[in-house]
Design a protein around this motif. Structure first.
Motif, short mmCIF file in Angstrom:
data_model
loop_
_atom_site.label_atom_id
_atom_site.label_comp_id
_atom_site.label_asym_id
_atom_site.label_seq_id
_atom_site.Cartn_x
_atom_site.Cartn_y
_atom_site.Cartn_z
N ARG A 25 0.84 -1.19 0.00
CA ARG A 25 0.00 0.00 0.00
C ARG A 25 0.88 1.25 0.00
NH1 ARG A 25 -2.46 -3.25 3.88
NH2 ARG A 25 -4.64 -3.84 3.47
N VAL A 26 0.53 2.23 -0.81
CA VAL A 26 1.19 3.53 -0.77
C VAL A 26 0.28 4.45 0.03
CG1 VAL A 26 2.03 5.48 -2.12
CG2 VAL A 26 2.26 3.15 -3.02
N GLN A 27 0.71 4.80 1.25
CA GLN A 27 -0.12 5.58 2.16
C GLN A 27 0.51 6.93 2.45
OE1 GLN A 27 -0.58 2.86 5.53
NE2 GLN A 27 -2.49 2.10 4.67
N TRP A 28 -0.34 7.94 2.56
CA TRP A 28 0.09 9.32 2.78
C TRP A 28 -0.55 9.86 4.05
CZ3 TRP A 28 -2.99 13.93 1.01
CH2 TRP A 28 -2.30 15.13 1.21
N THR A 29 0.24 10.56 4.84
CA THR A 29 -0.25 11.19 6.07
C THR A 29 -0.31 12.69 5.85
OG1 THR A 29 0.80 9.44 7.38
CG2 THR A 29 0.08 11.41 8.56
N PRO A 30 -1.48 13.27 5.58
CA PRO A 30 -1.57 14.72 5.32
C PRO A 30 -1.14 15.56 6.52
CG PRO A 30 -3.59 13.58 4.66
CD PRO A 30 -2.78 12.60 5.44
N ASP A 31 -1.51 15.10 7.71
CA ASP A 31 -1.19 15.86 8.93
C ASP A 31 -0.51 14.91 9.91
OD1 ASP A 31 -1.07 17.31 11.25
OD2 ASP A 31 -3.12 18.08 11.11
N LEU A 32 0.79 15.12 10.14
CA LEU A 32 1.54 14.23 11.02
C LEU A 32 0.99 14.23 12.44
CD1 LEU A 32 5.21 14.88 9.83
CD2 LEU A 32 3.85 12.82 9.49
N SER A 33 0.47 15.37 12.88
CA SER A 33 -0.06 15.43 14.25
C SER A 33 -1.33 14.60 14.39
CB SER A 33 -0.34 16.88 14.63
OG SER A 33 -1.30 17.45 13.75
N LEU A 38 -3.96 7.89 4.36
CA LEU A 38 -4.84 7.72 3.21
C LEU A 38 -4.13 6.88 2.16
CD1 LEU A 38 -6.11 11.40 2.80
CD2 LEU A 38 -7.23 9.53 4.04
N ASN A 39 -4.84 5.90 1.60
CA ASN A 39 -4.27 5.09 0.53
C ASN A 39 -4.27 5.88 -0.78
OD1 ASN A 39 -3.91 2.92 2.24
ND2 ASN A 39 -5.73 1.83 1.56
N LEU A 40 -3.07 6.12 -1.31
CA LEU A 40 -2.94 6.84 -2.57
C LEU A 40 -2.58 5.94 -3.73
CD1 LEU A 40 -1.09 10.18 -1.69
CD2 LEU A 40 -3.54 9.73 -1.84
N GLY A 41 -2.18 4.70 -3.46
CA GLY A 41 -1.78 3.84 -4.56
C GLY A 41 -1.38 2.46 -4.10
N VAL A 42 -0.91 1.68 -5.06
CA VAL A 42 -0.49 0.31 -4.83
C VAL A 42 0.81 0.06 -5.58
CG1 VAL A 42 -1.06 -2.13 -5.15
CG2 VAL A 42 -2.87 -0.51 -4.54
N PRO A 51 10.15 -3.07 -9.68
CA PRO A 51 8.88 -2.75 -9.02
C PRO A 51 7.95 -2.00 -9.97
CG PRO A 51 10.77 -2.07 -7.68
CD PRO A 51 11.31 -2.43 -9.02
N TYR A 52 6.66 -2.13 -9.71
CA TYR A 52 5.65 -1.42 -10.48
C TYR A 52 4.72 -0.72 -9.51
CZ TYR A 52 1.95 -0.46 -13.87
OH TYR A 52 1.01 0.16 -14.67
N VAL A 53 4.41 0.55 -9.78
CA VAL A 53 3.59 1.32 -8.85
C VAL A 53 2.59 2.15 -9.64
CG1 VAL A 53 5.31 3.18 -8.79
CG2 VAL A 53 3.60 3.02 -6.97
N ARG A 54 1.41 2.31 -9.06
CA ARG A 54 0.42 3.22 -9.63
C ARG A 54 -0.23 4.00 -8.50
NH1 ARG A 54 -5.48 2.35 -12.28
NH2 ARG A 54 -5.90 4.56 -12.44
N THR A 55 -0.37 5.29 -8.70
CA THR A 55 -1.04 6.14 -7.73
C THR A 55 -2.25 6.80 -8.38
OG1 THR A 55 0.44 7.98 -8.30
CG2 THR A 55 1.08 6.60 -6.44
N ILE A 56 -3.08 7.46 -7.58
CA ILE A 56 -4.31 8.04 -8.11
C ILE A 56 -3.99 9.18 -9.07
CG2 ILE A 56 -5.57 7.40 -6.02
CD1 ILE A 56 -5.49 10.30 -5.17
N ARG A 118 -5.97 -4.29 -10.40
CA ARG A 118 -7.01 -5.00 -9.65
C ARG A 118 -7.07 -4.51 -8.21
NH1 ARG A 118 -5.46 -9.91 -7.55
NH2 ARG A 118 -4.15 -10.22 -9.38
N MET A 119 -5.90 -4.32 -7.59
CA MET A 119 -5.87 -3.89 -6.20
C MET A 119 -6.22 -2.42 -6.03
SD MET A 119 -2.79 -6.05 -4.48
CE MET A 119 -3.06 -7.82 -4.19
N MET A 120 -5.93 -1.62 -7.04
CA MET A 120 -6.32 -0.21 -6.97
C MET A 120 -7.82 -0.08 -6.80
SD MET A 120 -3.96 2.26 -7.15
CE MET A 120 -4.81 3.65 -7.91
N GLU A 121 -8.58 -0.89 -7.52
CA GLU A 121 -10.03 -0.82 -7.44
C GLU A 121 -10.54 -1.18 -6.04
OE1 GLU A 121 -11.79 -3.19 -10.46
OE2 GLU A 121 -10.86 -2.11 -12.12
N ASP A 122 -9.86 -2.15 -5.40
CA ASP A 122 -10.32 -2.64 -4.10
C ASP A 122 -9.83 -1.80 -2.93
OD1 ASP A 122 -11.57 -4.72 -5.44
OD2 ASP A 122 -9.87 -6.08 -5.18
#
Length: 288
Positions: A25-33, A38-42, A51-56, A118-122
């Motif tokens: 999972r590619v996850q982003w933390t908008p506010d560290l505090s 949030l999942n932004l990609g796989v 490696p292969y990666v796709r983000t929104i 496939r995983m991006m959709e889920d």
């Protein structure tokens, strides 16, 4: 006499080879505090290969949750994640203060792209377009086209794959210019080919991509790194509006005439399957 072993061998020979590896999972933390992720990609790391990666690429839902500033930072996070994963084969080094690349487990599929799509959709609901934009055009970029074609050629070329598709698709010239030349063959000498995507709605984007492909082939032959080069061009299509498609096709037609005037070999394909056939023919059949 019917031999049951021959039947099993025949079925195994036509069965598709599956790509296996680990997904993340590619996850982003908008506010560290706040600590919210949030999942932004796989991402997918195959047992063999890069490696292969796709983000929104649609940030409409994110704007609903936050504001326009969040969209800017999310786009930046997506680009950083893509660059980090694609340039670093060791997942232990996929680290950043506001990015988390979290291992999900084992996965397999017909290709790395198929697993990720496939995983991006889920797993990445933020990437789903909002209702009124569900029919928008999602371009097949050069990177996506290269992945699809490379996966298909790996099965079709077998043991000859690495002779024609080197692990690193880029070369650096003596002048220090990085050229994207992912396909090679030996015929009348050392030859190379590149791929270009014109699957975009903006004319300036199409022009930039086409001229970049021409630059790669032109510089490679001028500096004598290769004796000849060819450009494989993915034509525009998908869910484009008729007006956008006409403009895009005009750009490709004009550029094709330009290449013909310079006697630069090139091929126009309507999709990646057609380009795969053409590249395979160029690599093996045409060179025979």
């Amino acid at each position: 006499m019917l031999n049951i072993d021959d039947i099993f061998r025949e079925k195994q020979s036509v069965a598709p080879c599956l790509v296996k590896g680990k997904w993340y999972r590619v996850q982003w933390t908008p506010d560290l505090s706040a600590g919210e992720r949030l999942n932004l990609g796989v991402a997918f790391l195959p047992q063999q290969g890069a490696p292969y990666v796709r983000t929104i690429d649609d940030f409409g839902r994110l704007r609903c949750l936050f504001d326009d500033r969040a969209e800017f930072h999310a786009k930046l996070a997506c680009r950083v994640a893509e660059m980090m994963i694609e340039s670093e084969p060791n997942p232990e080094n996929w680290t950043s203060p506001q990015l988390s690349i979290v291992e999900g487990g084992f996965a397999q599929g017909e290709s790395a792209e198929e697993v990720v799509e496939r995983m991006m959709e889920d797993l990445v609901p933020l990437g789903a377009p909002r209702g009124h934009r569900s029919t928008r055009h999602s371009p097949v970029t050069k990177k996506r086209a290269y992945r699809r074609i490379g996966d298909s050629l790996a099965f079709r070329l077998g043991s000859e794959y690495r002779q024609h598709v080197p692990e690193n698709p880029k070369i650096k010239t003596e002048l220090g210019i990085n050229l994207f030349l992912p396909f090679r063959r030996e015929r009348d000498g050392h030859e190379a080919a590149t791929i270009v995507s014109a699957d975009f709605t903006k004319p300036e984007k199409i022009q930039g991509e086409l001229y970049l492909g021409h630059r790669d082939v032109s510089v490679a032959t001028t500096e004598k790194a290769f004796c000849n080069g060819k450009i494989f061009i993915l034509r525009p299509g998908g869910n484009m509006k008729d007006a956008d498609l006409r403009v895009a096709e005009e750009e490709v037609r004009d550029f094709s005439l330009y290449l013909k005037s310079l006697r630069v070999p090139h091929y126009l394909g309507k999709d990646t399957d057609e380009l795969t056939d053409a590249i395979k023919h160029w690599c093996v059949d045409e060179a025979a």
